[in-house]
Design an enzyme around this catalytic site. Structure first.
Site, PDB file in Angstrom:
ATOM      1  N   CYS A   1       0.714  -1.192  -0.023  1.00  9.16           N
ATOM      2  CA  CYS A   1      -0.033   0.002  -0.163  1.00  9.16           C
ATOM      3  C   CYS A   1       0.889   1.419  -0.099  1.00  9.16           C
ATOM      4  CB  CYS A   1      -1.021  -0.039   1.104  1.00  9.16           C
ATOM      5  SG  CYS A   1      -1.171  -1.568   2.126  1.00  9.16           S
TER       6      CYS A   1
ATOM      7  N   GLN B   1       1.664 -10.782  -3.847  1.00  9.64           N
ATOM      8  CA  GLN B   1       0.301 -10.534  -3.810  1.00  9.64           C
ATOM      9  C   GLN B   1      -0.152 -10.002  -5.222  1.00  9.64           C
ATOM     10  OE1 GLN B   1       0.280  -7.880  -0.303  1.00  9.64           O
ATOM     11  NE2 GLN B   1      -1.614  -9.341   0.313  1.00  9.64           N
TER      12      GLN B   1
ATOM     13  N   HIS C   1      -8.735  -1.542  -1.184  1.00  6.48           N
ATOM     14  CA  HIS C   1      -7.789  -2.495  -1.189  1.00  6.48           C
ATOM     15  C   HIS C   1      -8.380  -3.641  -1.724  1.00  6.48           C
ATOM     16  CE1 HIS C   1      -4.186  -4.786   0.236  1.00  6.48           C
ATOM     17  NE2 HIS C   1      -5.108  -5.720   0.236  1.00  6.48           N
TER      18      HIS C   1
ATOM     19  N   HIS D   1      -4.743  -1.319  -5.213  1.00  7.53           N
ATOM     20  CA  HIS D   1      -5.467   0.053  -4.579  1.00  7.53           C
ATOM     21  C   HIS D   1      -6.265   0.930  -5.708  1.00  7.53           C
ATOM     22  CE1 HIS D   1      -2.405  -1.646  -1.851  1.00  7.53           C
ATOM     23  NE2 HIS D   1      -3.145  -1.579  -0.935  1.00  7.53           N
TER      24      HIS D   1
ATOM     25  N   LYS E   1     -14.942  -5.333   5.000  1.00 12.87           N
ATOM     26  CA  LYS E   1     -14.372  -6.001   3.825  1.00 12.87           C
ATOM     27  C   LYS E   1     -15.011  -7.182   3.455  1.00 12.87           C
ATOM     28  CE  LYS E   1     -11.941  -9.629   6.647  1.00 12.87           C
ATOM     29  NZ  LYS E   1     -10.733 -10.365   6.624  1.00 12.87           N
TER      30      LYS E   1
ATOM     31  N   ARG F   1       6.576 -11.357   5.256  1.00  8.90           N
ATOM     32  CA  ARG F   1       6.016 -11.140   6.425  1.00  8.90           C
ATOM     33  C   ARG F   1       6.641 -12.410   7.323  1.00  8.90           C
ATOM     34  NH1 ARG F   1      -0.273 -10.211   4.774  1.00  8.90           N
ATOM     35  NH2 ARG F   1       0.197  -8.545   3.390  1.00  8.90           N
TER      36      ARG F   1
ATOM     37  N   ASP G   1      -1.787  -7.533  -6.067  1.00  8.65           N
ATOM     38  CA  ASP G   1      -2.469  -6.233  -5.283  1.00  8.65           C
ATOM     39  C   ASP G   1      -3.036  -5.039  -5.968  1.00  8.65           C
ATOM     40  OD1 ASP G   1      -2.842  -5.204  -2.799  1.00  8.65           O
ATOM     41  OD2 ASP G   1      -0.996  -5.066  -2.072  1.00  8.65           O
TER      42      ASP G   1
END
Length: 636
Positions: free
Chosen positions: A333, A380, A509, A384, A463, A362, A382
């Site tokens: 992000c 990911q 997200h 945004h 979410k 992580r 990913d």
RNA sequence: GCCGAUGUAGCUCAGAUGGCCAGAGCGUCUCACUUGUAAUGAGAGGGUCGGGGGUUCGAAUCCCUCCAUCGGCUCCA
């Protein structure tokens, strides 16, 4: 009194009749299947008296509630058996779970395999005794005294927390448990069961508490069902992506490299690359812009984002660069936000959809690592989305439609969950309200059915979680769509509105695949390693029968590669049976067999994995067939 | 991280009670065979017995410790 059945029919029973009597009134056969009864939302054991005129629903193993109470009752049987064999064992809790049951015990020594066998044998004895579940309603005070006398500390703790003045006990085969019920009438109803495993589990799931020993098991009213269940478990085992991943040479994990770090082998990389290329194309089509962001960033950005505050335990220790600590990124992000903020954005520019196949690292505790599904470094898919509040619903709709299409390609069906505000959370009530409404509205307008997951949202916003259902009916964590108030505020992410002043963006997200590692790990199991043509690392193997067909085979391979197909040549000095066997084992979709006959007629003998010989087919037709499947992403 | 189990050749596994150069099948390599729809035959090569430390005349086998894997707990893409 009058008892009304679910179909509206009624029966007159004399006062004092039990639920079993009401079931027998339907038919003896039905009564044998019935496990418990329900009036409104209250459950009753079959041997209890019907309180008065009532609408009664019966539960059998065919419905979920019935299965759960059947399994829960089996847990009691198991506990009774354990108490007989290990009188010092303290009992904790023994609920039904989605597929079976468990019971937690506090014992000096963990159970061994042999212990489980002994417990199973003792359970058989309890079942053969056809012991009746006896209910007793007593005051909470008496229950506390009883469990104190019985020296059952966990039951004392549980009873102490109950609000009700009265609690119920169930006795079975000499074992007394604190339990709300209901139960099956007697232990003899359990026709087939199996203890599956035992493992440590913390009391109440909290690692600060004492570790108990949990035994998992499953039971059925029919031996055949147990057999099917055990076969299903075998099938799950056969599909294990860790086994198939090694056998099909897709990936490995190396101890010296480090736990939880995936080495993608060439064959696994082809699958990943193919999915990623498709992913990029689909994103561009939908107005996403692809970006790249660095793998490390200074602590300043993670201070600002709040990651150091809220996510530190998942981040690796920083490295020193010219005196400033830098962190390996755990999320993408901040990078995307910085790109958004690199210039002034007008409402005319929105929505801006930035996406990245972003690799993050992580920290995961050693005990949770699991093949490709739970790792320490992963990529990911990913994105945004930065938009105005008015655009939010449409953006979520866009993502949902995207998800529907993409998951269809892979042959997954799915289930959606809407998670609402948790107890610990940021942002004002109104933001939560409007964001949750936007998600609901989007789900409604795309006709995606969902369940509410109250209080399960992330601290920074509500979410939508989408769980994928694979061919074995198992659920996998799939796409997630989250509204994020936190970052928009922390980074002060704004756009210039029609009125010429700054407005806060709505930040959405989302991931569709989740991560490449987890998604492909799941796919391996979903397909049992037999990837459809478009994903198969090797789409076809050309097999010359003898050296005489070798040159022809080489030119066929070249020809197919030239049109973009992934083709291997098997010109080993082996019999055709052997070549077929090896290709089948490697789950190659097509085998192209070349002998003298084929060369004379300009054909190839075509063989489909699992289906077998399809006969001689003109070379051009075969190429076309595989090309079409490749292009159309046909599934077997 | 915690509880339990496991770790012997590339893979799957044998190797009671500690004792000669640690075995098998498959794979690999070499040779022969030139093959018709799920394993051709013969030979050869291959092992710090997870790492380190200890007990012992002697350890794959016993003890300690670390690492990894598996089943769970918790957490999660």
């Amino acid at each position: 009194m009058t008892v009304t059945y679910p179909d509206g029919s009624t029966v007159q029973l004399k006062k004092g009749s039990t639920f079993l009597d009401a079931a027998i009134a339907i038919s003896e056969g039905f009564a044998r299947k019935v496990l418990a009864a329900k009036i409104n939302h209250e459950f009753y054991d079959l041997n209890r008296q019907i309180p008065g005129d009532a609408s009664v629903t019966f539960m059998t193993f065919d419905d979920e509630a019935g299965r759960k109470l059947y399994w829960h009752s089996t847990a009691h049987v198991m506990a009774a058996a354990v108490k007989r064999l290990f009188p010092d064992a303290k009992v904790a809790i023994g609920p039904a779970i989605d597929e079976g049951f468990y019971y937690d015990f506090d014992v000096e020594k963990p159970f061994t395999e042999e212990d489980l066998e002994k417990i199973e044998a003792e359970m058989k004895a309890v079942v053969n005794e056809d012991s009746v579940f006896e209910r007793e309603d007593i005051s909470r005070k008496d229950a506390l005294k009883l469990f104190t006398d019985m020296k059952e500390p966990y039951k004392i703790e549980l009873a102490g927390e109950l609000e009700d003045k009265n609690v119920s006990l169930y006795r079975l085969a000499g074992f007394t448990d604190l339990c709300r019920g209901p139960h099956i009438p007697s232990s003899g109803k359990i026709k087939a069961f199996k203890l599956l495993s035992s493992a440590g589990a913390y009391w109440r799931g909290d690692e600060k508490n004492r570790m108990l020993q949990r035994i998992y098991g499953i039971s059925f009213p029919d031996k055949k069902m147990l057999k099917e269940r055990l076969e299903w478990l075998e099938e799950v085992k056969k599909r294990d992506h860790r086994i198939l991943g090694a056998k099909l040479e897709l990936y490995s994990v190396d101890e010296e490299t480090g736990a939880g770090l995936i080495l993608w082998h060439p064959k696994g990389s082809i699958i990943r690359e193919t999915i990623e290329n498709y992913w990029r194309e689909e994103h561009r089509k939908r107005g996403y812009e692809l970006v790249f962001t660095p793998h490390i960033a200074s602590e300043r950005v993670y201070q600002r984002s709040g990651h150091l505050e809220n996510y530190a335990e998942n981040m690796y220790s920083p490295m020193d660069i010219d005196g400033t600590p830098y962190y390996v990124k755990p999320m993408n992000c901040p990078g995307h936000i910085k790109i958004f903020q690199s210039k002034m954005r007008s409402y005319r520019d929105l929505p801006i959809r930035l996406c990245e196949l972003g690799t993050v690292y992580r920290y995961e505790r050693s005990g949770v690592l699991h093949g490709m599904l739970r790792v320490r470094g992963f990529t990911q898919d990913d994105s945004h989305i930065f938009c105005t509040p008015e655009q939010a619903v449409d953006e979520v709709i866009g993502v949902l439609n995207f998800v529907v299409e993409l998951m269809g390609i892979f042959g997954y069906t799915f289930k959606a969950y809407l998670s609402t505000r948790p107890e610990k959370s940021l942002g004002d009530e109104q933001s939560w309200e409007s964001a949750t409404t936007a998600l609901k509205e989007a789900l409604k307008r795309t006709n995606v059915e969902y369940e509410l997951d109250p209080g399960e949202g992330v601290f920074y916003g509500p979410k939508i979680d989408i769980k994928l259902r694979d061919v074995l009916g198992r659920l996998w964590q799939g796409p997630t769509i989250q509204v994020d108030f936190n970052l928009a505020n922390r980074f002060d992410i704004n756009y210039i509105g029609k009125d010429g002043s700054e407005h806060r963006v709505v930040m959405i997200h989302r991931v569709v695949l989740g991560s490449m590692e987890r998604f492909i790990g799941g796919l391996i199991e979903h397909y049992a390693g037999a990837f459809p043509v478009w994903l198969a690392p090797v789409q076809a193997v050309v097999m010359p029968l003898t050296d005489a067909q070798r040159d022809f085979a080489v030119s066929l391979v070249d020809k197919m590669r030239l049109v973009g197909l992934r083709v291997d040549l098997d010109d080993r000095n082996e019999k055709i049976n052997r070549k077929i066997r090896d290709a089948e084992e490697m789950k190659v979709p097509y085998m192209l067999i070349l002998g003298k006959r084929e060369i004379e007629t300009d054909t190839v003998s075509l063989r489909k994995r699992r289906d077998g010989d399809l006969g001689a087919v003109p070379v051009e037709d075969i190429i076309e067939r595989i090309r079409v499947e490749n292009k159309e992403k046909t599934r077997d």
